[in-house]
Motif scaffolding. Sequence first.
Motif, mmCIF file in Angstrom:
data_model
loop_
_atom_site.group_PDB
_atom_site.id
_atom_site.type_symbol
_atom_site.label_atom_id
_atom_site.label_comp_id
_atom_site.label_asym_id
_atom_site.label_seq_id
_atom_site.Cartn_x
_atom_site.Cartn_y
_atom_site.Cartn_z
ATOM 1 N N VAL A 89 17.202 43.726 1.439
ATOM 2 C CA VAL A 89 15.829 43.421 1.811
ATOM 3 C C VAL A 89 15.042 43.026 0.570
ATOM 4 C CG1 VAL A 89 13.709 44.473 2.717
ATOM 5 C CG2 VAL A 89 15.907 45.079 3.705
ATOM 6 N N GLN A 90 14.201 42.016 0.709
ATOM 7 C CA GLN A 90 13.182 41.773 -0.311
ATOM 8 C C GLN A 90 11.855 42.257 0.263
ATOM 9 O OE1 GLN A 90 13.004 37.622 -1.340
ATOM 10 N NE2 GLN A 90 13.214 36.968 0.775
ATOM 11 N N PHE A 91 10.974 42.741 -0.618
ATOM 12 C CA PHE A 91 9.709 43.278 -0.124
ATOM 13 C C PHE A 91 8.589 43.006 -1.111
ATOM 14 C CE2 PHE A 91 11.490 46.731 -2.620
ATOM 15 C CZ PHE A 91 10.401 47.135 -3.370
ATOM 16 N N TRP A 92 7.373 43.101 -0.567
ATOM 17 C CA TRP A 92 6.140 42.982 -1.323
ATOM 18 C C TRP A 92 5.185 44.003 -0.712
ATOM 19 C CZ3 TRP A 92 8.711 39.394 1.428
ATOM 20 C CH2 TRP A 92 9.350 38.370 0.725
ATOM 21 N N TYR A 93 4.489 44.737 -1.549
ATOM 22 C CA TYR A 93 3.414 45.558 -1.008
ATOM 23 C C TYR A 93 2.261 45.596 -1.983
ATOM 24 C CZ TYR A 93 5.268 49.746 -3.535
ATOM 25 O OH TYR A 93 5.710 50.650 -4.471
ATOM 26 N N GLU A 94 1.092 45.808 -1.423
ATOM 27 C CA GLU A 94 -0.120 45.897 -2.221
ATOM 28 C C GLU A 94 -0.743 47.265 -2.040
ATOM 29 O OE1 GLU A 94 -1.209 41.152 -2.039
ATOM 30 O OE2 GLU A 94 -2.474 42.547 -0.927
ATOM 31 N N TRP A 95 -1.382 47.713 -3.110
ATOM 32 C CA TRP A 95 -1.989 49.035 -3.110
ATOM 33 C C TRP A 95 -3.052 49.110 -4.197
ATOM 34 C CZ3 TRP A 95 -0.850 52.100 -7.515
ATOM 35 C CH2 TRP A 95 0.176 51.617 -8.323
ATOM 36 N N LYS A 96 -3.934 50.107 -4.043
ATOM 37 C CA LYS A 96 -5.024 50.300 -4.998
ATOM 38 C C LYS A 96 -4.888 51.679 -5.618
ATOM 39 C CE LYS A 96 -9.267 50.494 -3.357
ATOM 40 N NZ LYS A 96 -10.609 50.166 -2.882
ATOM 41 N N ASP A 97 -4.992 51.721 -6.956
ATOM 42 C CA ASP A 97 -4.874 53.008 -7.640
ATOM 43 C C ASP A 97 -6.203 53.758 -7.623
ATOM 44 O OD1 ASP A 97 -6.468 52.048 -9.801
ATOM 45 O OD2 ASP A 97 -4.717 51.589 -11.041
ATOM 46 N N GLY A 98 -6.209 54.938 -8.197
ATOM 47 C CA GLY A 98 -7.388 55.805 -8.194
ATOM 48 C C GLY A 98 -8.588 55.252 -8.933
ATOM 49 N N GLU A 99 -8.339 54.276 -9.827
ATOM 50 C CA GLU A 99 -9.438 53.651 -10.559
ATOM 51 C C GLU A 99 -9.944 52.378 -9.891
ATOM 52 O OE1 GLU A 99 -7.102 54.452 -13.869
ATOM 53 O OE2 GLU A 99 -7.807 56.378 -13.103
ATOM 54 N N GLY A 100 -9.358 52.025 -8.745
ATOM 55 C CA GLY A 100 -9.795 50.835 -8.026
ATOM 56 C C GLY A 100 -9.047 49.562 -8.390
ATOM 57 N N GLN A 101 -8.022 49.675 -9.236
ATOM 58 C CA GLN A 101 -7.212 48.507 -9.621
ATOM 59 C C GLN A 101 -6.210 48.195 -8.519
ATOM 60 O OE1 GLN A 101 -6.981 46.276 -12.446
ATOM 61 N NE2 GLN A 101 -5.657 45.323 -10.910
ATOM 62 N N TRP A 102 -6.160 46.921 -8.096
ATOM 63 C CA TRP A 102 -5.180 46.482 -7.118
ATOM 64 C C TRP A 102 -3.878 46.114 -7.808
ATOM 65 C CZ3 TRP A 102 -5.117 46.935 -2.045
ATOM 66 C CH2 TRP A 102 -6.326 47.191 -1.387
ATOM 67 N N TRP A 103 -2.766 46.383 -7.119
ATOM 68 C CA TRP A 103 -1.421 46.088 -7.598
ATOM 69 C C TRP A 103 -0.630 45.428 -6.484
ATOM 70 C CZ3 TRP A 103 0.033 47.496 -12.561
ATOM 71 C CH2 TRP A 103 -0.840 48.358 -13.229
ATOM 72 N N ARG A 104 0.315 44.580 -6.873
ATOM 73 C CA ARG A 104 1.321 44.088 -5.936
ATOM 74 C C ARG A 104 2.675 44.496 -6.501
ATOM 75 N NH1 ARG A 104 0.514 38.703 -5.681
ATOM 76 N NH2 ARG A 104 -1.125 39.039 -4.148
ATOM 77 N N THR A 105 3.491 45.096 -5.653
ATOM 78 C CA THR A 105 4.838 45.481 -6.044
ATOM 79 C C THR A 105 5.811 44.516 -5.389
ATOM 80 O OG1 THR A 105 4.174 47.796 -6.265
ATOM 81 C CG2 THR A 105 6.531 47.346 -6.034
ATOM 82 N N TYR A 106 6.690 43.955 -6.207
ATOM 83 C CA TYR A 106 7.742 43.037 -5.769
ATOM 84 C C TYR A 106 9.064 43.766 -5.931
ATOM 85 C CZ TYR A 106 4.352 39.275 -6.787
ATOM 86 O OH TYR A 106 3.261 38.449 -6.819
ATOM 87 N N GLY A 107 9.980 43.627 -4.965
ATOM 88 C CA GLY A 107 11.242 44.309 -5.158
ATOM 89 C C GLY A 107 12.321 43.950 -4.169
ATOM 90 N N LEU A 108 13.451 44.592 -4.398
ATOM 91 C CA LEU A 108 14.639 44.459 -3.566
ATOM 92 C C LEU A 108 15.172 45.838 -3.242
ATOM 93 C CD1 LEU A 108 16.391 41.660 -5.632
ATOM 94 C CD2 LEU A 108 15.267 41.367 -3.421
ATOM 95 N N GLU A 109 15.741 45.947 -2.049
ATOM 96 C CA GLU A 109 16.394 47.185 -1.627
ATOM 97 C C GLU A 109 17.770 46.853 -1.083
ATOM 98 O OE1 GLU A 109 12.697 49.862 0.021
ATOM 99 O OE2 GLU A 109 13.614 48.455 1.405
ATOM 100 N N ASP A 110 18.706 47.772 -1.270
ATOM 101 C CA ASP A 110 19.942 47.657 -0.506
ATOM 102 C C ASP A 110 20.142 48.952 0.262
ATOM 103 O OD1 ASP A 110 22.269 49.302 -1.692
ATOM 104 O OD2 ASP A 110 21.607 48.225 -3.467
ATOM 105 N N TRP A 111 20.506 48.763 1.504
ATOM 106 C CA TRP A 111 20.633 49.862 2.459
ATOM 107 C C TRP A 111 22.068 49.934 2.973
ATOM 108 C CZ3 TRP A 111 16.320 47.870 6.238
ATOM 109 C CH2 TRP A 111 15.070 47.928 5.625
ATOM 110 N N THR A 112 22.567 51.149 3.145
ATOM 111 C CA THR A 112 23.861 51.378 3.792
ATOM 112 C C THR A 112 23.638 52.362 4.932
ATOM 113 O OG1 THR A 112 24.993 51.064 1.677
ATOM 114 C CG2 THR A 112 26.267 52.085 3.453
ATOM 115 N N PHE A 113 24.205 52.046 6.089
ATOM 116 C CA PHE A 113 23.963 52.825 7.300
ATOM 117 C C PHE A 113 25.195 53.584 7.747
ATOM 118 C CE2 PHE A 113 20.713 49.671 7.228
ATOM 119 C CZ PHE A 113 19.601 50.311 7.754
#
Length: 154
Positions: A89-113
Amino acid sequence: MASESKPPFPPFTRETAQQKVKAAQAAWNTKNPDLVQYAYTPDSVWRNRDTFLQGREQIVAFLRQKWAKEGEYRLRKELFAFGGDKIAVQFWYEWKDGEGQWWRTYGLEDWTFAANGLMRKRQMSGNDVKIGDGERWFVDGVDVDAVEIGEAHW
């Protein structure tokens, strides 16, 4: 307690792998660790960046800390590859830290079921990038799946 199986089951087709990815996206966007934990086997192993976890209790504690830090979290996951009992999976998420700074996280995951459709292994690599409020993709009221993500955004 939730069921100890979670369809669809491996081996995955493109359609069933896509179903797993979007189900995970929906669950994580609830920011409810008590719900999310039931997608994983009781002894699931995780690597999340430099953190190593095993079992639902550790997963729940980790997710509680994560979402306490990552305010206004919104996630998008997309199927990258699949085969047998594995999904990437590729993913992107956005979030705001305690000081009000916005971030975008880019990444990859591998899953085994496991055969019962629960994830027995999850490995995540991600990078956080500071963004301004005007650079956000996943603003209030936007369907994260409707956002066009392409190389021009990197």
